[in-house]
Design a protein around this motif. Structure first.
Motif, PDB file in Angstrom:
ATOM      1  N   GLU A   1       0.827  -1.212   0.000  1.00  0.00           N
ATOM      2  CA  GLU A   1       0.000   0.000   0.000  1.00  0.00           C
ATOM      3  C   GLU A   1       0.858   1.258   0.000  1.00  0.00           C
ATOM      4  O   GLU A   1       0.557   2.226  -0.705  1.00  0.00           O
ATOM      5  CB  GLU A   1      -0.935   0.027   1.206  1.00  0.00           C
ATOM      6  CG  GLU A   1      -1.818   1.270   1.224  1.00  0.00           C
ATOM      7  CD  GLU A   1      -2.884   1.240   2.298  1.00  0.00           C
ATOM      8  OE1 GLU A   1      -3.385   2.316   2.647  1.00  0.00           O
ATOM      9  OE2 GLU A   1      -3.205   0.133   2.786  1.00  0.00           O
TER      10      GLU A   1
ATOM     11  N   SER B   1      -7.829   7.296   1.646  1.00  0.00           N
ATOM     12  CA  SER B   1      -7.648   5.924   1.180  1.00  0.00           C
ATOM     13  C   SER B   1      -7.013   5.922  -0.207  1.00  0.00           C
ATOM     14  O   SER B   1      -6.936   6.950  -0.890  1.00  0.00           O
ATOM     15  CB  SER B   1      -8.998   5.213   1.117  1.00  0.00           C
ATOM     16  OG  SER B   1      -9.799   5.787   0.081  1.00  0.00           O
ATOM     17  N   LEU B   2      -6.578   4.748  -0.638  1.00  0.00           N
ATOM     18  CA  LEU B   2      -6.023   4.606  -1.972  1.00  0.00           C
ATOM     19  C   LEU B   2      -7.048   4.975  -3.044  1.00  0.00           C
ATOM     20  O   LEU B   2      -6.705   5.620  -4.047  1.00  0.00           O
ATOM     21  CB  LEU B   2      -5.538   3.172  -2.202  1.00  0.00           C
ATOM     22  CG  LEU B   2      -4.173   2.803  -1.617  1.00  0.00           C
ATOM     23  CD1 LEU B   2      -3.906   1.319  -1.818  1.00  0.00           C
ATOM     24  CD2 LEU B   2      -3.062   3.633  -2.267  1.00  0.00           C
ATOM     25  N   ASP B   3      -8.292   4.579  -2.836  1.00  0.00           N
ATOM     26  CA  ASP B   3      -9.340   4.910  -3.805  1.00  0.00           C
ATOM     27  C   ASP B   3      -9.523   6.426  -3.900  1.00  0.00           C
ATOM     28  O   ASP B   3      -9.699   6.968  -4.999  1.00  0.00           O
ATOM     29  CB  ASP B   3     -10.663   4.256  -3.410  1.00  0.00           C
ATOM     30  CG  ASP B   3     -10.666   2.750  -3.645  1.00  0.00           C
ATOM     31  OD1 ASP B   3      -9.793   2.274  -4.409  1.00  0.00           O
ATOM     32  OD2 ASP B   3     -11.525   2.060  -3.069  1.00  0.00           O
ATOM     33  N   GLU B   4      -9.486   7.096  -2.767  1.00  0.00           N
ATOM     34  CA  GLU B   4      -9.644   8.557  -2.775  1.00  0.00           C
ATOM     35  C   GLU B   4      -8.450   9.243  -3.425  1.00  0.00           C
ATOM     36  O   GLU B   4      -8.612  10.207  -4.185  1.00  0.00           O
ATOM     37  CB  GLU B   4      -9.853   9.057  -1.349  1.00  0.00           C
ATOM     38  CG  GLU B   4     -11.203   8.653  -0.772  1.00  0.00           C
ATOM     39  CD  GLU B   4     -11.304   8.932   0.718  1.00  0.00           C
ATOM     40  OE1 GLU B   4     -12.437   9.179   1.197  1.00  0.00           O
ATOM     41  OE2 GLU B   4     -10.257   8.889   1.419  1.00  0.00           O
TER      42      GLU B   4
ATOM     43  N   GLU C   1       2.086   1.899  -3.411  1.00  0.00           N
ATOM     44  CA  GLU C   1       1.023   2.409  -4.278  1.00  0.00           C
ATOM     45  C   GLU C   1       0.758   3.884  -3.998  1.00  0.00           C
ATOM     46  O   GLU C   1       0.511   4.668  -4.927  1.00  0.00           O
ATOM     47  CB  GLU C   1      -0.257   1.595  -4.070  1.00  0.00           C
ATOM     48  CG  GLU C   1      -0.188   0.176  -4.604  1.00  0.00           C
ATOM     49  CD  GLU C   1      -1.509  -0.551  -4.451  1.00  0.00           C
ATOM     50  OE1 GLU C   1      -2.550   0.046  -4.790  1.00  0.00           O
ATOM     51  OE2 GLU C   1      -1.505  -1.700  -3.981  1.00  0.00           O
TER      52      GLU C   1
ATOM     53  N   THR D   1      -6.569   7.919  -5.669  1.00  0.00           N
ATOM     54  CA  THR D   1      -6.665   7.632  -7.103  1.00  0.00           C
ATOM     55  C   THR D   1      -7.632   8.588  -7.779  1.00  0.00           C
ATOM     56  O   THR D   1      -7.364   9.107  -8.872  1.00  0.00           O
ATOM     57  CB  THR D   1      -7.117   6.179  -7.332  1.00  0.00           C
ATOM     58  OG1 THR D   1      -6.157   5.284  -6.754  1.00  0.00           O
ATOM     59  CG2 THR D   1      -7.260   5.874  -8.814  1.00  0.00           C
ATOM     60  N   ALA D   2      -8.761   8.832  -7.121  1.00  0.00           N
ATOM     61  CA  ALA D   2      -9.752   9.762  -7.670  1.00  0.00           C
ATOM     62  C   ALA D   2      -9.163  11.168  -7.793  1.00  0.00           C
ATOM     63  O   ALA D   2      -9.392  11.871  -8.794  1.00  0.00           O
ATOM     64  CB  ALA D   2     -10.990   9.783  -6.791  1.00  0.00           C
TER      65      ALA D   2
END
Length: 293
Positions: free
Chosen positions: A160, A242-245, A163, A247-248
């Motif tokens: 993580e 988070s990783l998703d945030e 990433e 990334t967005a």
């Protein structure tokens, strides 16, 4: 984030005097950016004012004032070389209202309604407002504590963490795809030093060409330091996301219209910064010590 994010824009990294100017665009680049950004219809002043607030860019402009304390170090002087008058002088030169007015004037003339609406829509979203909140707080955080905590977070290791670092690097590229930040290091610092020389604050033992050559010799080292500082700052600032945030956010920054917006905002930010540092050098001449540089 990189040197071109609001989270890292204004306060100079105080751990290295010369690195304190690794946040700039050359005056030639600024002029080209501002000229190329002029649209057939620029945004009106009220929209620009609202845009500055919703994106947090107003805080980035305000926090330019935090860099004033490091100015003596960049001239090879002690931090307290100008005595009790220094605080009043710095506050006068880095006047918040003046800086906001200057930034608003430029954006009013160059920022199109389309680009303004695109940027404002993202930063007005739930994710955008959370980002603005942490970025604004990062502007005012203690530099040494921020660097130490960012370094700790980068050293956590694991998939993580790797990433996240990869995303931070993508953000950096989206903010400054042509890597023009380093091109401005010499320009901004040389102008500040020369202005201080003309004001009698320091005596320069070389000419302008020699000064530029000296700075270029250290360019690679400074580029590496700037990149590491950007990663530390990003790790600290976005640790709650988070990783998703992330990334967005990265994908939002990679949108061509957002990249155009950041190119303009960075140009405006550093035009204001450069203008105030030159003004500071002149003002320093009125209360200056004498020292060879």
């Amino acid at each position: 984030m990189s040197s071109f994010t609001r989270a890292d824009m204004a306060p100079f990294h105080r751990q290295s005097p010369i690195f304190q100017l690794l946040r700039g665009l050359s005056f030639a680049v600024i002029a080209l950016v501002l000229l190329s950004a002029v649209q057939t219809r620029a945004a009106d002043r009220d929209k620009v004012a609202a845009f500055l607030q919703v994106t947090g860019f107003d805080v980035a402009i305000d926090s330019i004032a935090l860099s004033a304390g490091s100015a003596p170090l960049m001239l090879g002087l002690e931090e307290d070389a100008f005595g009790l008058e220094w605080k009043l002088l710095a506050e006068k030169v880095f006047d918040i209202e003046l800086m906001q007015e200057r930034a608003t004037d430029i954006l009013e003339a160059t920022l199109s309604d389309e680009v303004l609406a695109h940027g404002a829509a993202f930063y007005a979203s739930d994710l955008g407002q959370r980002l603005v909140e942490v970025e604004n707080a990062s502007h005012l955080a203690d530099d040494e504590e921020k660097a130490a905590e960012g370094e700790r977070l980068l050293e956590v290791g694991g998939e993580e963490a790797e990433e996240r670092i990869a995303l931070f690097k993508r953000m950096n590229h989206a903010i400054d795809p042509k890597d023009i930040g380093m091109q401005a290091v010499t320009e901004i610092q040389v102008r500040f030093i020369l202005a201080a020389t003309y004001a009698g604050v320091v005596e320069l033992r070389t000419d302008e060409d020699g000064l530029r050559a000296t700075l270029r010799e250290n360019a690679e080292e400074f580029a590496e330091e700037r990149e590491m500082n950007s990663l530390r700052n990003a790790a600290y600032t976005y640790q709650s996301f988070s990783l998703d945030e992330l990334t967005a956010y990265t994908e939002a920054l990679e949108d061509p219209m957002m990249m155009q917006l950041y190119e303009l905002m960075n140009a405006v930010h550093f035009e204001v910064m450069s203008n105030r540092f030159e003004a500071l050098a002149i003002a320093m001449g009125q209360i200056q010590p004498q020292q060879e540089l």
